[in-house]
Design an enzyme around this catalytic site. Structure first.
Site, PDB file in Angstrom:
ATOM      1  N   HIS A   1      -0.472   4.299  -1.807  1.00  0.00           N
ATOM      2  CA  HIS A   1       0.047   5.666  -1.843  1.00  0.00           C
ATOM      3  C   HIS A   1      -1.171   6.585  -1.938  1.00  0.00           C
ATOM      4  O   HIS A   1      -1.770   6.708  -2.999  1.00  0.00           O
ATOM      5  CB  HIS A   1       0.945   5.818  -3.076  1.00  0.00           C
ATOM      6  CG  HIS A   1       1.579   7.171  -3.223  1.00  0.00           C
ATOM      7  ND1 HIS A   1       2.761   7.339  -3.887  1.00  0.00           N
ATOM      8  CD2 HIS A   1       1.207   8.413  -2.818  1.00  0.00           C
ATOM      9  CE1 HIS A   1       3.089   8.624  -3.898  1.00  0.00           C
ATOM     10  NE2 HIS A   1       2.152   9.290  -3.243  1.00  0.00           N
TER      11      HIS A   1
ATOM     12  N   CYS B   1       1.924  13.029   0.903  1.00  0.00           N
ATOM     13  CA  CYS B   1       1.189  11.756   0.803  1.00  0.00           C
ATOM     14  C   CYS B   1       1.742  10.742   1.808  1.00  0.00           C
ATOM     15  O   CYS B   1       2.808  10.936   2.374  1.00  0.00           O
ATOM     16  CB  CYS B   1       1.330  11.177  -0.600  1.00  0.00           C
ATOM     17  SG  CYS B   1       0.647  12.208  -1.897  1.00  0.00           S
TER      18      CYS B   1
ATOM     19  N   THR C   1       8.283   0.641  -4.951  1.00  0.00           N
ATOM     20  CA  THR C   1       8.931   1.920  -4.709  1.00  0.00           C
ATOM     21  C   THR C   1       7.973   3.076  -4.994  1.00  0.00           C
ATOM     22  O   THR C   1       7.067   2.956  -5.816  1.00  0.00           O
ATOM     23  CB  THR C   1      10.218   2.060  -5.570  1.00  0.00           C
ATOM     24  OG1 THR C   1      10.870   3.283  -5.249  1.00  0.00           O
ATOM     25  CG2 THR C   1       9.917   2.013  -7.050  1.00  0.00           C
TER      26      THR C   1
END
Length: 177
Positions: free
Chosen positions: A50, A33, A27
């Protein structure tokens, strides 16, 4: 009553996680981003990165916060763990325009992800990019399932640019000969 506890694994900015745990849920929360969710469903393994910016030239670009490096680490990490490159599939999210007065970093990030996956021959089965809301992503790495929640009211309010006003000319009682 039988409760099933989820194994949430948070993927923070500038990081990546690879898992073959069928109970794990990767998650993250995204603004401008991008998170790329990459998986090999047959092998039952997946990963998420990420990244904050597409790339940076030179040695400074060898940092997971840059997309080019983050993608290489994610792909190579999955191959090292037994994924087959020919079976890799991707989904990516984020790239929002969170601060209207700045250049659109989110759009650049999304375009980078799209082009990188295309150049690498990795099919992208889903994407959700742009807009002005943050996204909360949940990714089940062994199946490729993704759930996205748009976070209401997450964009910073933008002020219209102030008009440029020319200064009033200064008038003096001086006469030049």
């Amino acid at each position: 009553m039988n409760f099933h506890r989820e194994k949430l694994v948070n993927v923070i900015q500038g990081d990546f996680v690879i898992s073959e745990d069928s109970e794990a849920i990767l998650t993250t929360v995204l603004g401008s981003c991008i998170a790329v969710c990459l998986y090999d469903k047959t092998r039952g393994i997946g990963g998420m990165n990420h990244f904050l910016l597409p790339f940076r030239e030179g040695a400074g670009g060898e940092n997971v916060r840059y997309g080019a490096y983050a993608m290489e680490l994610l792909i190579n990490g999955m191959l090292k763990e037994g994924a087959d490159r020919a079976r890799l599939e991707a989904k990516y999210f984020g790239g929002g325009n969170m601060i209207g007065s700045l250049q659109n970093i989110g759009c650049s990030n999304a375009e980078f992800a799209r082009q990188f996956l295309s150049d690498e021959g990795i099919p992208c089965l889903a994407e959700s990019t742009g807009g002005t809301q943050a996204r909360r992503i949940r990714f089940w790495p062994t199946t490729g399932r993704v759930k996205q929640l748009l976070v209401a009211g997450s964009a910073a309010p933008t002020e219209p640019p102030k008009p440029i006003v020319a200064p009033e000319p200064i008038l003096d009682d001086i006469t030049l000969f």
